[in-house]
Design a protein around this motif. Structure first.
Motif, short mmCIF file in Angstrom:
data_model
loop_
_atom_site.label_atom_id
_atom_site.label_comp_id
_atom_site.label_asym_id
_atom_site.label_seq_id
_atom_site.Cartn_x
_atom_site.Cartn_y
_atom_site.Cartn_z
N LEU A 55 -2.09 -16.45 2.81
CA LEU A 55 -2.42 -15.86 1.60
C LEU A 55 -3.90 -15.58 1.60
N SER A 56 -5.05 -16.43 2.37
CA SER A 56 -6.14 -15.89 2.43
C SER A 56 -6.56 -14.49 2.78
N ARG A 57 -5.53 -14.18 3.67
CA ARG A 57 -5.69 -12.70 4.12
C ARG A 57 -4.86 -11.47 3.34
N GLY A 58 -4.27 -11.99 2.25
CA GLY A 58 -3.16 -11.23 1.50
C GLY A 58 -3.68 -10.07 1.17
N GLY A 59 -4.89 -10.35 0.14
CA GLY A 59 -5.63 -9.00 -0.36
C GLY A 59 -6.17 -7.96 0.63
N ALA A 60 -6.84 -8.42 1.53
CA ALA A 60 -7.29 -7.45 2.73
C ALA A 60 -6.17 -7.00 3.33
N LEU A 61 -5.04 -7.63 3.55
CA LEU A 61 -3.89 -6.74 4.29
C LEU A 61 -3.25 -5.77 3.53
N MET A 62 -3.37 -6.09 2.04
CA MET A 62 -2.45 -5.01 1.29
C MET A 62 -3.52 -3.95 1.25
N SER A 63 -4.73 -4.28 0.88
CA SER A 63 -5.71 -3.05 0.79
C SER A 63 -5.76 -2.22 2.00
N ALA A 64 -5.60 -2.85 3.37
CA ALA A 64 -5.82 -1.87 4.33
C ALA A 64 -4.37 -1.15 4.76
#
Length: 225
Positions: A111-120
């Motif tokens: 989850l800590s990388r969720g926002g960054a992954l979706m954006s990428a």
């Protein structure tokens, strides 16, 4: 809740006692922190031919999928949800082009990388990319459900004891146990973001799990005075 007390004079008292029971429904609710994010992506392209629209959509979807894999999402956690091809017309005239829509669902377990992954991923898909929604879940809710079941049974027993006391009867053995629906909420957002809005921060919050159980207890004969 149902309270069954035999009263027919045609039935022997022993048989009546066997049929006398109290049935109640209990509920147990617990909460936990989600550890899995499920993102629903989409691509939408239009062109004058089906082949061109499909090629554009496939290219965008492949870029999004590859970006997610490079970011740590396993291929087992990626699934194509749909592929649609529709024709476009101007009023009732001839076909002027075709629109292709593809859907891709990804489970992101970090989850800590969720926002960054979706954006990428949305950035990689370009103007054709869409983020159709996100939801959160608890990958292994076994322990939480066990807690909820214990609370549900305790709730049911408390009700049964109250009714038994009011009826002037001791609470006997458990006759039947039936588990009802298991509910989990909230289910996650339904917002739709275009590519430019895909970096919106995520807030997983907490999830509540609720279990209902229906239990029937026999009512023992009244104690002798």
């Amino acid at each position: 809740m149902s309270l069954l007390l035999g009263s027919s004079p045609a039935v022997a008292s022993a048989d009546v006692a066997q049929r006398e029971s109290v049935q109640v429904t209990g509920r147990g609710t617990v909460s936990g922190e989600p550890d899995t994010l499920e993102a629903t992506f989409g691509v939408e392209t239009s062109a004058t031919t089906v082949a061109a629209a499909l090629k554009q959509a496939t290219t965008a979807a492949t870029r999004m999928r590859d970006t997610l894999v490079r970011g740590g999402v396993t291929k087992a956690d990626l699934q194509t949800s749909h592929v649609n091809v529709t024709s476009m017309r101007k009023d009732d005239g001839p076909i002027t082009g075709y629109t292709v829509r593809q859907g891709l669902t990804a489970k992101i377990r970090n989850l800590s990388r969720g926002g960054a992954l979706m954006s990428a991923a949305v950035t990689a898909g370009g103007d054709a990319a869409r983020l159709d929604g996100v939801s959160f879940s608890i990958a292994d809710d076994t322990a939480l459900l066990a807690q909820a079941r214990k609370k549900a049974f305790a709730d049911a027993r408390g009700k049964a004891e109250l009714y038994a006391r009011e009826a002037g009867r001791p609470l006997g053995r458990v006759v039947r146990v039936s588990e009802g629906a298991t509910n989990v909420w909230p289910q996650g957002g339904q917002d739709r973001f275009a590519a430019a809005d895909a970096s919106v921060p995520i807030e997983p919050g907490r999830q509540q799990l609720s279990v209902t159980v229906t239990v029937e207890w026999a009512l023992d004969p009244p104690k002798a005075p």
